[in-house]
Write a protein that holds these residues in place. Structure first.
Motif, short mmCIF file in Angstrom:
data_model
loop_
_atom_site.label_atom_id
_atom_site.label_comp_id
_atom_site.label_asym_id
_atom_site.label_seq_id
_atom_site.Cartn_x
_atom_site.Cartn_y
_atom_site.Cartn_z
N PHE A 144 0.83 -1.21 0.00
CA PHE A 144 0.00 0.00 0.00
C PHE A 144 0.86 1.26 0.00
N THR A 145 1.91 1.28 0.81
CA THR A 145 2.76 2.46 0.85
C THR A 145 3.55 2.63 -0.45
N LEU A 146 3.94 1.51 -1.09
CA LEU A 146 4.61 1.59 -2.38
C LEU A 146 3.69 2.21 -3.43
N ALA A 147 2.44 1.77 -3.41
CA ALA A 147 1.48 2.33 -4.36
C ALA A 147 1.30 3.82 -4.14
N ALA A 148 1.23 4.24 -2.87
CA ALA A 148 1.06 5.66 -2.57
C ALA A 148 2.29 6.45 -3.00
N SER A 149 3.47 5.92 -2.73
CA SER A 149 4.71 6.63 -3.07
C SER A 149 4.89 6.73 -4.57
N LYS A 150 4.61 5.65 -5.28
CA LYS A 150 4.73 5.68 -6.74
C LYS A 150 3.74 6.67 -7.34
N SER A 151 2.55 6.72 -6.78
CA SER A 151 1.55 7.65 -7.28
C SER A 151 2.01 9.09 -7.06
N ALA A 152 2.59 9.36 -5.88
CA ALA A 152 3.10 10.71 -5.61
C ALA A 152 4.24 11.06 -6.55
N LYS A 153 5.07 10.07 -6.85
CA LYS A 153 6.20 10.31 -7.75
C LYS A 153 5.72 10.64 -9.16
N ARG A 154 4.72 9.91 -9.63
CA ARG A 154 4.19 10.17 -10.97
C ARG A 154 3.47 11.52 -11.02
N LEU B 164 -5.58 6.88 -0.72
CA LEU B 164 -6.27 5.69 -0.21
C LEU B 164 -5.34 4.72 0.53
N PRO B 165 -4.14 4.40 -0.03
CA PRO B 165 -3.26 3.48 0.72
C PRO B 165 -2.88 4.02 2.09
N ILE B 166 -2.68 5.35 2.18
CA ILE B 166 -2.33 5.94 3.47
C ILE B 166 -3.50 5.86 4.42
N LEU B 167 -4.73 6.04 3.91
CA LEU B 167 -5.91 5.96 4.77
C LEU B 167 -6.06 4.57 5.39
N LEU B 168 -5.60 3.54 4.68
CA LEU B 168 -5.69 2.19 5.22
C LEU B 168 -4.79 2.00 6.43
N THR B 169 -3.70 2.74 6.49
CA THR B 169 -2.77 2.61 7.62
C THR B 169 -3.13 3.51 8.79
N MET B 170 -3.97 4.52 8.58
CA MET B 170 -4.29 5.48 9.63
C MET B 170 -4.95 4.85 10.86
N PRO B 171 -5.91 3.90 10.70
CA PRO B 171 -6.51 3.31 11.89
C PRO B 171 -5.50 2.63 12.80
N PHE B 172 -4.45 2.07 12.22
CA PHE B 172 -3.43 1.41 13.06
C PHE B 172 -2.59 2.45 13.79
N PHE B 173 -2.32 3.58 13.12
CA PHE B 173 -1.60 4.65 13.82
C PHE B 173 -2.44 5.17 14.98
N MET B 174 -3.74 5.38 14.75
CA MET B 174 -4.61 5.87 15.81
C MET B 174 -4.76 4.82 16.91
N GLY B 175 -4.72 3.54 16.52
CA GLY B 175 -4.75 2.47 17.52
C GLY B 175 -3.56 2.54 18.44
N PHE B 176 -2.37 2.77 17.87
CA PHE B 176 -1.17 2.96 18.68
C PHE B 176 -1.31 4.21 19.55
N PHE B 177 -1.84 5.27 18.97
CA PHE B 177 -1.95 6.56 19.66
C PHE B 177 -2.80 6.45 20.92
#
Length: 604
Positions: free
Chosen positions: A408-418, A460-473
């Protein structure tokens, strides 16, 4: 103009930093006799008592102080004539008193009261009432001396007789160190009312104290996590101490004065009072009728120091009418111990969702998953290297999540790069159709389609990781397992990793600074799709804003963010080295149609 805005932004950041660290802070009061760190068997100095809802002796009379501090219950002093009986296992030392035939306090053998000191933390050391004492019940409450009928290593029984002849027997049984259906922090409670007379008694409401929670005395201000809570019909509710305090509201809306108590209706499956790491949870065999929440003043007079105030809870239950020569009983299970999710989630010992006392909030399922995973990794790390086991558990849990989310993060990073690569072409479209938004949007979407770019592909890929960050928080700051656990230079993962005090007032916290450094490096490595100069400068300020907001976070949370940032930096370096297929620039044609230039065939 840009330079002026930058200067204003820097000044605002410095002002926010100064506001956080130079404003008055509550300071833990000096230890008092019978306080949290009192030695076993030591009671508070005898003195006068006040009834709930009244002010303590010597209360100030100023209007401002009265508004903020008059509605509280005062601490009650224990009778010097009371006899304390102690039951213990490997986890707790439960101290019972014949003054009210109740549980005076509980010492946690596995949890010290202060860092680098062996004395155990004592729950309910300063209190309005002993735990499970009857409140405001003449002849039964904390002022009544019960007769100790019997005592064993795991059981104590008290008895008293009211003037009406009603016999009251109170029995407490301490759980063993291990058991399939019990927990060592649990105490079984049975109060039996026997009517020896010839006339039936009427049903009567009685109120049981659940104890008083105080903020743990360390450098962090944890009074904000003093709460009562209860479960009813499968839903959990939490009442913070601040709900009892005077409030000016938001722009005057919702303003109210201090409240002597808050009454919450039942039926209550369980009810509790808690601080950041410990809780007293009572689960009656029959649901209680209501929960009463009160603020408790530990000082002899009103105070502006938040550490001088605790919170107490009481449950109201109904004793059924008793026929002649018959009896009625109030029974239940009391848990007084740490807020350890893995322990409270044991459904054999806890059958009523007592693990919801953790109060993880909206992202509770993610917090539960992460804490379970982290606890499992910790158990594995202890077998390899006990040193800094909890710190390594956080590191490995973070790395595990980062590896899982690599696609997911690779997809987000590649999208930002393009997206960054086509910024010049997007700028041409904006300039060409600046007076026709519809054609500008059409041309932009044609360009995305031609270059096979999803405009939300980076989000979208970043949004998938946000709940886990908030879970840690929400999970890391209040995990009792992390309390006083060291890692590297930090002596306590649950608090800030302060290594020095600069200028006598400013704490130097290393881990948030390292976290901020990784954010700055990420900012320089990650391609930015924006070409707006003001927006770019604002983005550059974001890491510093995060440092200010996160500077007082627990070391555990800063450690997670730091490891997360290090991994992201390495990942971004790899992505930046990846070569995308070369494409000729696309030019926006008439009507917003994008004409793609085709590379001519190579000559033979």
């Amino acid at each position: 103009m840009d330079k002026k805005n930058t200067t204003i932004g820097v000044l605002l950041l410095l002002a926010a930093f100064a506001l956080i660290y130079f404003s008055p802070r509550p300071v833990p009061p000096a230890p008092v006799p019978g306080g949290e760190n009192a030695a076993p068997g030591v009671t508070a100095t005898p003195g006068s008592t006040t009834t709930p809802g009244s002010t303590a002796p010597g209360a100030a009379t100023s209007a401002t102080t009265a508004l903020a501090n008059t509605a509280f219950a005062a601490i009650n002093r224990d009778s010097a004539e009371a006899t304390v009986t102690t039951l213990s296992n490997d986890f707790i030392e439960a101290r019972f008193t014949d003054s009210g035939g109740a549980l005076l306090e509980v010492a946690m053998k596995k949890y010290p009261a202060e860092l680098k000191h062996p004395e155990p933390y004592v729950f309910n050391a300063l209190h309005a009432d002993p735990i499970l004492a009857f409140v405001n019940a003449p002849g039964l409450d904390r002022t009544a001396l019960y007769q100790r009928v019997s005592q064993t290593a795991t059981e104590v029984v008290y008895r008293t007789v009211l003037g009406s002849g009603l016999e009251v027997t109170r029995r407490y049984v301490l759980s063993p160190n291990s058991g399939e259906t019990t927990d060592p922090y649990q105490i079984r409670h049975e109060t039996t009312f026997r009517n020896p007379g010839d006339q039936p008694t009427q049903a009567m409401p009685v109120t049981l104290a659940l104890g008083t929670a105080a903020a743990p005395k360390d450098k962090a201000d944890h009074h904000l996590l003093l709460k009562t809570s209860f479960s009813t019909n499968g839903d959990q509710h939490f009442i913070p101490r601040s709900d009892l305090e005077a409030s000016s509201g938001f722009l005057g809306m919702g303003a109210h004065g201090s409240k002597p108590s808050i009454v919450s209706g039942g039926p209550l499956t369980w009810a509790a009072v808690k601080n950041k790491f410990f809780a007293s949870i009572y689960t009656g065999d029959k649901p209680a009728n209501s929960l009463i929440t009160k603020r408790v003043n530990f000082s002899s007079s009103p105070s502006e120091n938040n550490f001088d105030y605790g919170i107490s809870a009481e449950v109201q239950v109904i004793v059924d009418a008793i026929a002649p020569k018959a009896e009625s009983a109030l029974t239940g299970t009391l848990y007084v111990g740490p807020k350890e999710y893995r322990r409270l989630a044991n459904t054999k010992a806890f059958k009523a969702d007592q693990d919801k006392i953790m109060d993880f909030g909206f992202f509770k399922y993610f917090s539960q998953i992460l804490l379970t995973l982290m606890t499992w990794i910790h158990g594995w790390m202890v077998g390899i290297s006990p040193l800094w086991a909890w710190g390594w558990a956080i590191v490995l849990t973070t790395l595990f999540l980062k590896i899982v989310f690599i696609p997911f993060t690779l997809a987000a990073s590649k999208s930002a790069k393009r997206m960054a690569k086509i910024q010049p072409e997007l700028q041409v479209i904006r300039e060409k159709y600046k007076d026709n938004p519809q054609k500008q949007q059409q041309a932009t979407m044609e360009l995305f389609k031609t270059r096979k770019i999803n405009p939300v592909g980076g989000c979208l890929p970043i949004l998938l990781t946000m709940p886990f960050f908030m879970g840690f928080f929400t999970m890391l700051p209040s995990a009792a397992e992390l309390r006083f656990q060291p890692f590297l230079w930090a002596p306590d993962l649950s608090s800030t990793d302060t290594v020095a005090i600069l200028f006598g007032i400013l704490p130097l916290n290393i881990m948030p600074l390292l976290m901020g450094a990784t954010m700055v490096i990420q900012m320089h490595l990650t391609p930015s799709p924006s070409v707006d100069n003001a927006q770019m400068k604002m983005m550059k300020f974001m890491p510093y804003i995060f440092i200010i907001f996160c500077y007082t976070f627990s070391c555990a949370l800063s450690l997670y963010s730091f490891v997360n940032g290090l991994f992201t930096i390495g990942q971004q370096l790899v992505i930046n080295r990846m070569k995308d297929p070369e494409e000729k620039p696309a030019v926006a044609g008439p009507g917003g149609k994008v004409i793609k230039n085709v590379t001519p065939p190579k000559k033979k």
